[in-house]
Write an enzyme that holds these catalytic residues in place. Structure first.
Site, PDB file in Angstrom:
ATOM      1  N   HIS A  92       0.856  -1.154  -0.163  1.00  9.07           N
ATOM      2  CA  HIS A  92       0.417  -0.315   0.334  1.00  9.07           C
ATOM      3  C   HIS A  92       0.862   1.099   0.151  1.00  9.07           C
ATOM      4  O   HIS A  92       0.741   1.758  -0.731  1.00  9.07           O
ATOM      5  CB  HIS A  92      -1.183   0.027   0.756  1.00  9.07           C
ATOM      6  N   GLU A  93       1.654   1.553   1.044  1.00 12.43           N
ATOM      7  CA  GLU A  93       2.853   2.948   0.664  1.00 12.43           C
ATOM      8  C   GLU A  93       3.689   2.489   0.047  1.00 12.43           C
ATOM      9  O   GLU A  93       3.897   3.729  -0.931  1.00 12.43           O
ATOM     10  CB  GLU A  93       3.496   2.849   2.290  1.00 12.43           C
ATOM     11  N   HIS A 116       1.693   4.474  -2.959  1.00  8.79           N
ATOM     12  CA  HIS A 116       2.194   5.779  -2.327  1.00  8.79           C
ATOM     13  C   HIS A 116       3.291   6.723  -2.470  1.00  8.79           C
ATOM     14  O   HIS A 116       3.932   7.332  -3.357  1.00  8.79           O
ATOM     15  CB  HIS A 116       1.854   6.271  -1.300  1.00  8.79           C
ATOM     16  N   GLU A 137      -4.377   7.694  -3.039  1.00  7.90           N
ATOM     17  CA  GLU A 137      -5.468   6.650  -2.200  1.00  7.90           C
ATOM     18  C   GLU A 137      -5.417   5.990  -2.865  1.00  7.90           C
ATOM     19  O   GLU A 137      -5.103   4.200  -3.275  1.00  7.90           O
ATOM     20  CB  GLU A 137      -6.344   7.046  -2.110  1.00  7.90           C
TER      21      GLU A 137
END
Ligand SMILES: [Zn+2]
Length: 498
Positions: free
Chosen positions: A263-264, A267, A293
């Site tokens: 997830h990160e 980003h 997001e």
């Protein structure tokens, strides 16, 4: 004119230096700062943020913007957008009476402290008077921000430009119609995967090695991206040359850090691949909270939780955790990573039920800001919506209305961007799949064509394009939430043989 632009850029460089210092200090505080450093840290952050605020609102900035704004059309694209963005921020701050703004900042600091204690002791009553003050200000704030918009739209606009209740009402109605019956069907079919074999101890030093493998699969350049350990994972940093990715390890839950890193990582890829020309510019970051997001969720859920990605990473897991993985097949790992079940806590929700948690908050915020709901009636309204949308009984406010920090910080209108991010991701994935065979690319182990496509269509623009412009140019169509509900329906019907 040339001189004015030069002075403007010098001022931006100064502002960037403050952002740099604050970003690095923040990462430092979350990762390695000893406990007793907290007071010094808070003091320094206070000084730096005050100085930074002065630079962005001071007389020098005002004079430069006053000279540059009328010449906007003669400026290059980057400078023009910088003038627009900073001008908008300045105008907004000027419309809020200073005295009210200062009082509100103090009220939010106090509310955040009280919220923490109230959550831990399950005591909504002690938090309610603080929340009432914040709600009262946020009912008034839209009048300062943009009196022409419906109140809640003005707040939404603070986090996702162009987002409206009209769009969100249609969006959530579609999500609700598609997902509520599907979630019920899954609950009733009783076919949850038996993931008990994954409930083992996964030593953290080995999990760190797994993170290294994941980061390299994601094509993240370690010379420009650090990987730190924190309580609540985030991605921060300074510019595309210095991104700070973080995770949190749980010894008994290897998938927690696994999906945090992916997830990160999404980003981080966004930040790492903004255009070189945007280094040091306030535009050198994501287009909006929702678009940012979309990238974390595209990597976490659509790529990371795909059968192909799980198969790709499985050999590394079997090598790092030979004993623990003995009874876990790639297929079981895939099913366990995609287990869907209604729950109480948003941050622990699975991909399928996540947006219903956001829908509860959206409905309540709309009513709170519009005046149809008062703070004292909030816990009851919260519990009723959790029952209606997710079919779960909320046992207490700690696991209900008090669970998130956002409202204590005065962030009303922020939650919808979490859900919209997933919907953007589904549409972007669909557009990308017309150019790239994504499952085959993931299976090959070389994700660079995916990152290159996203860089070309999304990352490199930073904040040059607004969210709706970016979706239109990347996907060839305006935002359409149908992609998201179709994607989830298809994926979960197959997973649960419905
Ligand atoms: Zn995120």
């Amino acid at each position: 004119m040339e001189e004015t632009i030069k002075s403007f850029k010098a001022l931006l460089a100064k502002m960037h230096a403050y952002q740099h210092a604050m970003g690095a200090l923040h990462y430092d505080a979350e990762t390695v700062m000893p406990k007793k450093g907290a007071a010094d840290f808070a003091q320094s952050m206070g000084v730096l943020s005050e100085e930074s605020y002065k630079l962005s609102t001071g007389s020098e900035m005002r004079e430069l913007l006053a000279k540059l704004a009328p010449e906007k059309d003669a400026l290059d694209e980057i400078t023009r957008r910088e003038v627009e963005e900073l001008g908008e921020q300045l105008e907004k701050l000027e419309r809020i009476p200073m005295e009210e703004y200062v009082r509100y900042s103090m009220d939010t600091s106090a509310a955040m402290q009280v919220w923490k204690a109230a959550k831990n002791s399950n005591d909504f009553a002690s938090f309610a008077p603080h929340l009432e003050k914040l709600v009262a200000f946020n009912r008034k704030l839209p009048g300062y921000l943009n009196p022409d918009l419906p109140k809640y739209d003005a707040l939404l606009n603070e986090y996702e430009k162009g987002l409206t209740m009209e769009m969100l009402n249609g969006y959530f109605a579609g999500v609700r119609a598609a997902l509520v019956p599907l979630i019920r069907e899954i609950s009733e079919c009783g076919a949850q995967p038996d993931a008990s074999a994954l409930r083992a101890s996964f030593p953290i030093p080995r999990q760190r090695l797994l993170s290294d493998r994941l980061v390299s699969i994601l094509t993240i350049d370690r010379e420009r991206c650090a990987l730190g350990e924190v309580e609540h994972p985030f991605t921060g940093g300074v510019s595309k040359n210095d991104v700070r990715l973080t995770t949190h390890y749980h010894e008994c839950d290897v998938l927690s850090s696994f999906f945090s890193v992916v997830h990160e990582g999404g980003h981080a890829l966004y930040e790492l691949n903004t255009a070189d020309e945007l280094v040091g510019s306030p535009l050198g970051t994501g287009a909006s909270m929702g678009i940012h997001e979309s990238q974390s969720r595209l990597f976490e859920n659509m790529i990371g939780r795909s059968r192909e990605f799980i198969r790709l990473v499985y050999p590394a897991m079997a090598e790092l955790f030979p004993e623990q993985m003995k009874r876990v097949s790639p297929e079981l790992l895939y099913r366990a990573a995609n287990r869907a079940e209604p729950s109480l806590i948003r941050t622990e929700a699975d991909e399928l039920t996540y947006s219903l948690h956001i829908m509860v908050r959206y409905e309540l915020e709309k009513q709170l800001i519009g005046g149809a709901l008062e703070v004292s009636d909030l816990p009851e309204a919260w519990n009723a919506l959790y029952k209606e949308y997710l079919g779960v009984d909320v046992p207490d406010d700690m696991h209900g209305v008090l669970q998130d920090s956002h409202w204590s910080g005065g962030a009303f209108g922020y939650f919808p961007s979490y859900s919209i991010g997933s919907a953007y991701a589904a549409q972007i994935y669909d557009a990308m799949s017309r150019f790239i065979d994504i499952p085959a690319t993931v299976s090959s182990g070389d994700l660079s064509p995916i990152v290159a496509w996203l860089t070309e269509r999304i990352y490199r623009f930073g904040m040059l394009k607004k969210p709706n412009e970016l979706i239109l140019s990347a996907c060839g169509k305006p935002f359409d939430s149908g992609y998201y509900t179709r994607y989830l329906t298809q994926k979960y019907r197959a997973l649960y043989n419905l």
